[in-house]
Motif scaffolding. Structure first.
Motif, PDB file in Angstrom:
ATOM      1  N   PRO A  20       0.700  -1.275   0.007  1.00 56.65           N
ATOM      2  CA  PRO A  20       0.141  -0.050  -0.028  1.00 56.65           C
ATOM      3  C   PRO A  20       0.866   1.178  -0.177  1.00 56.65           C
ATOM      4  O   PRO A  20       0.376   2.207  -0.605  1.00 56.65           O
ATOM      5  CB  PRO A  20      -0.751  -0.182   1.212  1.00 56.65           C
ATOM      6  N   LEU A  57       1.254   2.987  -3.072  1.00 55.76           N
ATOM      7  CA  LEU A  57       0.262   3.761  -3.752  1.00 55.76           C
ATOM      8  C   LEU A  57       0.355   5.212  -3.211  1.00 55.76           C
ATOM      9  O   LEU A  57       0.009   6.271  -3.907  1.00 55.76           O
ATOM     10  CB  LEU A  57      -1.166   3.360  -3.505  1.00 55.76           C
ATOM     11  N   THR A  73      -7.649  -1.552  -7.010  1.00 58.11           N
ATOM     12  CA  THR A  73      -7.057  -0.691  -6.385  1.00 58.11           C
ATOM     13  C   THR A  73      -8.423  -0.410  -5.475  1.00 58.11           C
ATOM     14  O   THR A  73      -9.447  -0.820  -5.718  1.00 58.11           O
ATOM     15  CB  THR A  73      -6.372   0.530  -6.674  1.00 58.11           C
ATOM     16  N   ASP A  74      -8.222   0.441  -4.101  1.00 60.10           N
ATOM     17  CA  ASP A  74      -9.097   0.960  -3.371  1.00 60.10           C
ATOM     18  C   ASP A  74     -10.266   1.620  -4.048  1.00 60.10           C
ATOM     19  O   ASP A  74     -11.613   1.863  -3.852  1.00 60.10           O
ATOM     20  CB  ASP A  74      -8.683   1.306  -2.304  1.00 60.10           C
ATOM     21  N   SER A  76     -11.249   1.053  -7.350  1.00 63.87           N
ATOM     22  CA  SER A  76     -11.864   0.323  -8.505  1.00 63.87           C
ATOM     23  C   SER A  76     -13.216   0.041  -8.192  1.00 63.87           C
ATOM     24  O   SER A  76     -13.936   0.228  -7.221  1.00 63.87           O
ATOM     25  CB  SER A  76     -11.084  -1.065  -8.588  1.00 63.87           C
ATOM     26  N   ASP A 104      -9.832   4.589 -11.743  1.00 63.96           N
ATOM     27  CA  ASP A 104      -8.726   4.032 -10.887  1.00 63.96           C
ATOM     28  C   ASP A 104      -7.534   3.626 -12.116  1.00 63.96           C
ATOM     29  O   ASP A 104      -6.629   2.831 -11.601  1.00 63.96           O
ATOM     30  CB  ASP A 104      -8.986   2.626 -10.442  1.00 63.96           C
ATOM     31  N   GLU A 107      -3.908   4.254 -10.674  1.00 65.30           N
ATOM     32  CA  GLU A 107      -3.260   3.411  -9.723  1.00 65.30           C
ATOM     33  C   GLU A 107      -3.203   1.898 -10.142  1.00 65.30           C
ATOM     34  O   GLU A 107      -2.215   1.257  -9.765  1.00 65.30           O
ATOM     35  CB  GLU A 107      -4.245   3.427  -8.681  1.00 65.30           C
ATOM     36  N   ARG A 108      -4.105   1.617 -11.000  1.00 65.63           N
ATOM     37  CA  ARG A 108      -4.035   0.158 -11.312  1.00 65.63           C
ATOM     38  C   ARG A 108      -2.597  -0.308 -12.381  1.00 65.63           C
ATOM     39  O   ARG A 108      -2.001  -1.045 -12.116  1.00 65.63           O
ATOM     40  CB  ARG A 108      -5.375  -0.180 -12.021  1.00 65.63           C
ATOM     41  N   ASN A 136       0.475  -0.020  -9.810  1.00 61.92           N
ATOM     42  CA  ASN A 136       0.241  -1.195  -9.169  1.00 61.92           C
ATOM     43  C   ASN A 136       1.044  -2.397  -9.895  1.00 61.92           C
ATOM     44  O   ASN A 136       2.059  -2.968  -9.506  1.00 61.92           O
ATOM     45  CB  ASN A 136      -0.841  -1.432  -8.652  1.00 61.92           C
TER      46      ASN A 136
END
Length: 509
Positions: free
Chosen positions: A9, A12, A229-230, A232, A314, A317-318, A321
């Motif tokens: 985490p 991110l 991700t959170d 999504s 998202d 971030e995706r 990640n």
């Protein structure tokens, strides 16, 4: 059971420190709209006046140089077809005809398909057969471009259809290998064509629920990269889904074997395979298939490429990640970056369930996300990691990415960076990037007209903004046609060089 692969985490939290933005935000004077149905109109005034919107190694002012490799006949046909495609009334009528019972009448169906074949099909598709596609490839190679080979089959509901589609994809790889290596950049496939659509929905539900509840067991799951991700969209799965049935597990095994067969052939022939993206209801399963295959086959260079749709909230971030996790595992991951083509359906579904749309709230946010994602991956490529296909019809994004690539030292001809546009679209951008020394590919769907029809209908329905943004191409094509006509008139009147200087079939004089 294979374990999940998740990034820390903390990564991110530090996202922005890793991304060197192409610019702090997308400029308000966007030179061309994205392939989305936004109301914002493209602004070509800067190009018309000879003032580029950004400082970049691309030149769109010299229409003679841009279209030097394009015959006058092709310019005329392209300008006419783009004019029709940008007329929403005409497109609406065409879609009504294709979706009506008129196509069920043999005589009318033949007439309709012939009309489509000699207009939109010939403009946006490479042909019906591999031989016709090869001729199309030869033409674009002569123009200094490359091709992304696309056997244009889409959604399938049963295993028999999936098996037939796999054969078509395998033949497309054989076809790509038979051509001049420099003419083909990749082959493209849709997971929806080799895995039943219903199974993809079930898998996506299960993957979403496991993200919500990590203790939720998925016995069939292989090692993969992060999918969510959170931020999504998880609203598709509001209730705990039932495990796959024995029949569904059997179908999953068959689908996985089909994909591995395709990946193996691409790896053997060293032909990159790009997996196209779909809507968020089934994208988790598509990412799962893509990433688990990449872990197996991306050994030294990217062979398997995933697709990131920058219009999703998202997306940044995706991408971050997945790329950071893959790099930490020593897996050279490739990505195709697009804006996206399902805005209307995504928003309608989310609204019907009482949730916010997963799509960015405005075009500028989408532009900024695309540019940030591009910048992040361009830094990776410059450092020798991964691969990137920048699929954009947006003039400013092309300008910014070209400048960034130059600034970070990505050399011309680097096979890990490719720009791409749909065949028949954004010709000025394609030729401008080519003239600046970048590798540029055209997305070349091929297949029988009736099979490719869903592709054409989806392009008409989902990409109205893209079709209307063709005004820059039509503007520059019109200027070049006028120049050639004047040249021909002067030649005939004896005021200039002999008329033989006008090359009707080979391009600009």
């Amino acid at each position: 059971m294979a374990t999940r692969v998740l990034s820390s985490p903390k990564l991110l939290k530090n996202l922005r420190s890793f991304i060197k933005p192409l610019n702090s935000a997308a400029s308000s004077s966007v030179a061309a709209v994205s392939p989305l149905n936004f109301d914002e109109k493209p602004d070509h005034s800067a190009v018309e006046k000879g003032h580029p919107t950004t400082t970049a190694p691309l030149d769109f002012d010299d229409h003679q140089k841009l279209f030097a490799s394009v015959s006058t006949l092709k310019l005329l046909r392209s300008s006419a077809n783009l004019g029709l495609a940008s007329n929403e009334t005409f497109v609406d009528f065409g879609m009504w005809v294709m979706n009506s019972r008129l196509v069920e009448t043999p005589l009318l169906r033949d007439a309709i398909l012939k009309t489509v074949k000699h207009t939109f099909f010939e403009h946006f598709c490479a042909g019906e057969t591999p031989a016709e596609a090869a001729e199309c490839l030869r033409e674009i190679q002569e123009a200094g471009l490359r091709g992304m080979i696309v056997y244009a089959v889409e959604h399938t509901s049963d295993n028999a259809g999936c098996d037939r589609n796999l054969e078509g994809f395998l033949q497309s790889v054989e076809f790509a290998k038979s051509l001049t290596p420099s003419s083909v950049s990749s082959v493209v496939a849709k997971i929806t064509a080799i895995c039943p659509l219903g199974l993809l929905r079930r898998m996506s539900d299960l993957l979403r629920w496991q993200y919500k509840d990590p203790s939720f067991s998925l016995p069939w799951k292989l090692n993969t990269l992060p999918i969510f991700t959170d931020s999504s969209a998880l609203y598709h799965t509001l209730l705990k889904p039932h495990p796959l049935t024995p029949q569904e597990e059997s179908d999953l095994h068959l689908a996985h074997q089909r994909l591995l067969h395709l990946c193996q052939k691409c790896a053997h022939y060293d032909v990159p395979l790009i997996i196209d993206a779909e809507d968020t209801s089934i994208q988790p399963a598509i990412d799962y298939f893509t990433y688990s295959s990449a872990i197996m086959y991306n050994q030294h260079d990217p062979i398997i490429y995933g697709t990131i749709q920058a219009y999703l909230k998202d997306a940044r971030e995706r991408l971050f990640n997945a790329a950071k996790t893959a790099q930490s595992l020593g897996i050279p991951m490739g990505f195709k970056l697009v804006r996206g083509a399902y805005m209307s359906s995504e928003t309608k579904l989310a609204s019907s369930l009482g949730f916010d749309s997963p799509v960015h709230n405005g075009i500028q946010h989408t532009h900024a996300c695309f540019n940030d994602c591009a910048s992040f991956m361009l830094d990776k490529v410059a450092d020798g990691y991964g691969g990137l296909v920048l699929a954009t019809h947006n003039l400013e994004s092309g300008q910014l990415a070209a400048s960034k690539a130059r600034d970070v030292g990505i050399k011309k001809g680097n096979r890990k960076l490719e720009f791409a546009q749909l065949y028949g679209m954004s010709e000025a951008l394609s030729y401008g990037l080519r003239n600046a020394g970048f590798q540029v590919s055209k997305y070349l769907p091929y297949g029988p007209v009736d099979m490719v029809m869903p592709y054409l209908l989806r392009r008409a329905e989902e990409n109205r903004g893209l079709l209307s943004s063709s005004s820059l191409d039509r503007l520059l094509m019109g200027k070049e046609l006028k120049r050639r006509l004047k040249r021909l008139q002067f030649a005939k009147s004896g005021m200039t060089a002999p008329a033989s200087g006008m090359k009707i079939e080979t391009g600009a004089p």
